[in-house]
Write an enzyme that holds these catalytic residues in place. Sequence first.
Site, PDB file in Angstrom:
ATOM      1  N   ALA A  67       6.249  24.041 110.334  1.00 44.46           N
ATOM      2  CA  ALA A  67       5.258  24.887 109.925  1.00 44.46           C
ATOM      3  C   ALA A  67       4.550  24.315 108.828  1.00 44.46           C
ATOM      4  O   ALA A  67       5.530  23.800 108.038  1.00 44.46           O
ATOM      5  CB  ALA A  67       5.333  26.235 110.164  1.00 44.46           C
ATOM      6  N   GLY A 112       9.469  24.279 112.530  1.00 47.00           N
ATOM      7  CA  GLY A 112       8.501  24.496 113.754  1.00 47.00           C
ATOM      8  C   GLY A 112       8.360  23.354 114.890  1.00 47.00           C
ATOM      9  O   GLY A 112       8.004  23.382 115.962  1.00 47.00           O
ATOM     10  N   GLU A 115      11.297  23.368 117.081  1.00 50.17           N
ATOM     11  CA  GLU A 115      10.996  24.733 117.990  1.00 50.17           C
ATOM     12  C   GLU A 115       9.878  24.243 118.955  1.00 50.17           C
ATOM     13  O   GLU A 115      10.123  24.710 120.146  1.00 50.17           O
ATOM     14  CB  GLU A 115      10.534  25.883 117.106  1.00 50.17           C
ATOM     15  N   GLU A 135      14.729  26.002 107.690  1.00 47.64           N
ATOM     16  CA  GLU A 135      13.971  26.916 107.165  1.00 47.64           C
ATOM     17  C   GLU A 135      14.765  27.585 106.094  1.00 47.64           C
ATOM     18  O   GLU A 135      14.129  28.190 104.809  1.00 47.64           O
ATOM     19  CB  GLU A 135      13.730  27.889 108.125  1.00 47.64           C
TER      20      GLU A 135
END
Length: 261
Positions: A67, A112, A115, A135
């Site tokens: 992200a 992300g 993911e 993260e």
Amino acid sequence: MTFQNILLEQPEPGIYLLTLNRPQALNALNALTLAELAQAIARVMADESARVLLVTGSGEKAFVAGADISEMQNLTANEARAFSEKGMRVMHALEALRVPVIALVNGYALGGGCELALACDWILAADNAVFGQPEVNLGIPPGFGGTQRLARQVGRAMALELIITARQVKADEALRIGLANHVYPAAELRDQGLEMARTIAAKGPVAVSLAKQAVHCGQHLDLASACELETNVFARTFSTEDQKEGMRAFLEKRAGKFKGR
Ligand code: DAK
């Protein structure tokens, strides 16, 4: 439909190739990219002739490096919830697509990005792929499904280790722990993905789609209910033209010509 941060192409009939296209930020997922991803997925979903979706990153360094940290850094808790929900919706939509979705992971798939790859049906990795959920280095846990999909994919203990230590795994280890299905030289990844997509596009689309649904839905059921689900989808295909054609073609010793109905 034109996008700013992604490319959606159809290199061959029935085969879509979605490329995350922000190489200057290693294809990091910002709000616009997530919104465009949602639109692209909706477009593939609306196309009855779609057979496979390949997802990859532009440039040679990254699939998706996570992200977008610069966009996330000043979010309030409420805004973070909205951002996570937006990302979650995209991941669920990918998973729910009628057609198989294959991640072609070239380079970094972090946070992300890992993911996103996990929300695809399976992963083909380049030999320079690096997977990880870093993260905790940023003071946050995964927010786009990593704690759940990684554990379902590689088992609870390995997922916990990777998420809690932020250790990154290279392609060979990803293959060993069942995160990637195959590893190819980076220069061959796209062609290998296309070859697999062609193989899938030649199968009966209804059967492919129902098999995908049965595997996904069955994972949340007890074995007896999941097998009942399989009986239902199996029986359903016997009311399709494709089942008649597939079996006739076998007996006539030729390849089946499927229509998706
Ligand atoms: N976000 C924004 N920009 C990024 C980025 C990212 N994730 N990753 C890389 N970039 C940018 C860099 O800032 C740099 O920009 P410039 O300085 O050139 O302007 C450019 O991409 C090239 O990166 P590097 O110079 O760092 O390239 P290197 O080859 O040296 O290193 C790297 C590559 C992938 C090892 C490194 O870039 C890196 O460590 N990147 C960050 C990886 C990371 O920590 N990813 C996880 C992000 S966190 C949640 C919702 C979602 C999430 C969590 C919670 N809720 C709301 C609850 C998800 C979180 C994440 O994904």
